[in-house]
Design an enzyme around this catalytic site. Structure first.
Site, PDB file in Angstrom:
ATOM      1  N   TYR A 197     -72.906 -88.187  -4.404  1.00  0.00           N
ATOM      2  CA  TYR A 197     -73.105 -88.924  -5.325  1.00  0.00           C
ATOM      3  C   TYR A 197     -72.758 -90.917  -4.417  1.00  0.00           C
ATOM      4  O   TYR A 197     -71.524 -90.478  -4.372  1.00  0.00           O
ATOM      5  CB  TYR A 197     -72.631 -89.611  -6.929  1.00  0.00           C
ATOM      6  CG  TYR A 197     -73.718 -88.169  -7.758  1.00  0.00           C
ATOM      7  CD1 TYR A 197     -75.141 -88.331  -7.672  1.00  0.00           C
ATOM      8  CD2 TYR A 197     -72.839 -87.198  -7.423  1.00  0.00           C
ATOM      9  CE1 TYR A 197     -74.931 -87.223  -8.149  1.00  0.00           C
ATOM     10  CE2 TYR A 197     -74.291 -86.201  -8.931  1.00  0.00           C
ATOM     11  CZ  TYR A 197     -75.381 -86.246  -8.653  1.00  0.00           C
ATOM     12  OH  TYR A 197     -75.931 -85.310  -9.336  1.00  0.00           O
ATOM     13  N   LYS A 233     -49.562 -76.090 -27.728  1.00  0.00           N
ATOM     14  CA  LYS A 233     -50.045 -76.557 -28.208  1.00  0.00           C
ATOM     15  C   LYS A 233     -51.677 -77.328 -26.940  1.00  0.00           C
ATOM     16  O   LYS A 233     -51.659 -76.655 -25.959  1.00  0.00           O
ATOM     17  CB  LYS A 233     -49.994 -78.521 -29.052  1.00  0.00           C
ATOM     18  CG  LYS A 233     -49.616 -79.088 -27.223  1.00  0.00           C
ATOM     19  CD  LYS A 233     -48.206 -79.572 -27.123  1.00  0.00           C
ATOM     20  CE  LYS A 233     -47.629 -80.486 -26.207  1.00  0.00           C
ATOM     21  NZ  LYS A 233     -46.645 -81.692 -26.656  1.00  0.00           N
TER      22      LYS A 233
HETATM   23  C1  LIG Z   1     -45.521 -81.645 -25.933  1.00  0.00           C
HETATM   24  C2  LIG Z   1     -44.259 -81.783 -26.597  1.00  0.00           C
HETATM   25  C3  LIG Z   1     -43.081 -81.199 -26.140  1.00  0.00           C
HETATM   26  C4  LIG Z   1     -42.801 -80.135 -25.063  1.00  0.00           C
HETATM   27  O1  LIG Z   1     -44.043 -81.592 -23.521  1.00  0.00           O
HETATM   28  P1  LIG Z   1     -43.545 -81.431 -22.354  1.00  0.00           P
HETATM   29  O2  LIG Z   1     -43.970 -82.367 -21.590  1.00  0.00           O
HETATM   30  O3  LIG Z   1     -44.579 -79.851 -22.281  1.00  0.00           O
HETATM   31  O4  LIG Z   1     -42.605 -80.217 -21.967  1.00  0.00           O
HETATM   32  C5  LIG Z   1     -41.983 -81.154 -26.840  1.00  0.00           C
HETATM   33  N1  LIG Z   1     -42.022 -81.646 -28.278  1.00  0.00           N
HETATM   34  C6  LIG Z   1     -43.046 -82.699 -28.619  1.00  0.00           C
HETATM   35  C7  LIG Z   1     -43.357 -83.309 -29.991  1.00  0.00           C
HETATM   36  C8  LIG Z   1     -44.209 -82.742 -27.873  1.00  0.00           C
HETATM   37  O5  LIG Z   1     -45.617 -83.156 -28.489  1.00  0.00           O
END
Ligand SMILES: *Cc1c(COP(=O)(O)O)cnc(C)c1O
Length: 360
Positions: free
Chosen positions: A255, A35
């Site tokens: 800044y 994702k």
């Molecule tokens: C993002 C996600 C994962 C993977 O999580 P990591 O900590 O990056 O391994 C697995 N399951 C769900 C439902 C997620 O949203």
């Protein structure tokens, strides 16, 4: 023109990290979580590097459609599921498996007359309190899903761990126990583990694992380094010095003048900033590699530049190479210095950063 700020991606490391996940979960199927543009590494590039996993998982339908349009034929699970009927049509057309976590989704499924077209994961909320049905609702939801003509194949079950990155936290075994107790007597495949679950919780492995961050060579645990876990980082972020100049005692840098020179020193200006995804909240003292050696960040991070103290490198000059994170400077350490988690840093790399792919 060579880019000022660029990320080097070692896609071979992805395969290595998949092998690490497989070693921890030798009997489970592996759904690689890609994702958010493959955690900032590029969705299609990472999907290419993941050839051989059993399935992909993305958060949103549009991410799944991008994979299909690029020709990926693997099973794809959409973790947030479909949001409405129009979404569902696209899921059917593109053969995206959905997570079903809400009664709204269930009602939409019940209106459909298509037969055996949609793969489904029933999501149970065992304590994360984000998506999922409460355990008490699962039996009823399962029965209703079984009546839905549109659903193909056996209904599978998943939950998500809230605290798996803390190996001492009793919440994880509680969530796992609640999940298993809720599903006693059900036949469908089960999935519990994110990266921290894969690496830290044997009892979370189940039929499918869902590693994300570890595939990119990042430790999911604050207390364990990627090296200790045998992971190889995929992304390095690089830039170079574009100015080097002396500053006098008492002068301020950047800044708001948050840094005042305690004594005369040599200042380096690096062409990277929050406009590239370098964290705005990285504190003074955050390590930066100049010519492969650590120097401290000083003052505020600006949009296009950061400043570093070159007292230890009097010969540094414009054009010298800078690494913001890489094999030698863990992104986990930079995240810690910026009061964030490494996920946000790799996800936050911006369009401006040129991506260079490199094999080992
Ligand atoms: C993002 C996600 C994962 C993977 O999580 P990591 O900590 O990056 O391994 C697995 N399951 C769900 C439902 C997620 O949203």
């Amino acid at each position: 023109m060579t880019p000022a700020a660029y990320a080097v991606l070692n896609t071979e490391a992805v395969a290595h990290n998949v092998a690490v996940a497989r070693r921890h979960a030798p009997t489970a199927k592996l759904m690689a979580v890609i994702k958010a543009n493959g955690y900032g590494h590029g969705l299609l590039r990472i999907a290419d590097a993941l050839a051989g996993v059993d399935a992909f998982a993305v958060a949103r339908g549009d991410e799944g459609i991008r994979l299909r349009n690029a020709g990926f034929t693997q099973p794809i699970t959409v973790l947030e599921g479909f949001r409405n009927g129009e979404d569902l049509d696209a899921f059917l057309q593109q053969r995206l498996d959905t997570v079903v976590h809400s009664f709204q989704q269930l009602e939409i499924l019940e209106t459909r007359v298509e037969t055996e077209q949609l793969g489904v994961w029933l999501k149970i909320d065992t304590g994360m309190n984000r998506l999922g049905f409460r355990p008490a609702d699962v039996a009823g939801v399962y029965q209703r899903l079984r009546q839905c003509r549109i659903i193909a194949g056996p209904i599978r079950f998943m939950t998500h761990l809230a605290n798996a990155d803390d190996k001492a936290d009793p919440k994880t075994p509680e969530q796992i126990a609640l999940f298993n107790a809720t599903l006693e007597g059900y036949a469908g495949e089960r999935s519990i583990a994110n990266s921290a679950g894969v690496l830290g919780w044997q009892e979370a492995l189940a039929d499918w694992v869902r590693p994300g961050v570890m595939l990119y060579g990042i430790s999911p645990f604050p207390e364990l380094t990627r090296r200790e876990l045998g992971l190889q980082p995929v992304m390095g972020l690089y830039s170079q010095l574009i100015a080097v100049k002396p500053v006098r005692q008492g002068e301020t840098v950047g800044y708001s003048g948050t840094w005042r020179c305690p004594e005369a020193t040599l200042l380096g200006v690096v062409a990277v900033g929050y406009g590239d995804g370098y964290p705005r909240y990285a504190k003074t003292g955050t390590p930066v590699l100049v010519n492969g050696r650590r120097v401290p960040l000083i003052g505020r991070v600006s949009m296009d530049m950061i400043t570093v103290d070159l007292a230890s490198q009097p010969d540094a000059k414009p054009g010298d190479p800078v690494a913001l994170w890489n094999e030698a400077l863990p992104v986990e350490e930079i995240a810690h210095c910026a009061d964030t988690i490494p996920y946000t840093l790799v996800c936050g790399i911006t369009q401006r950063v040129q991506i260079i792919e490199r094999e080992n």
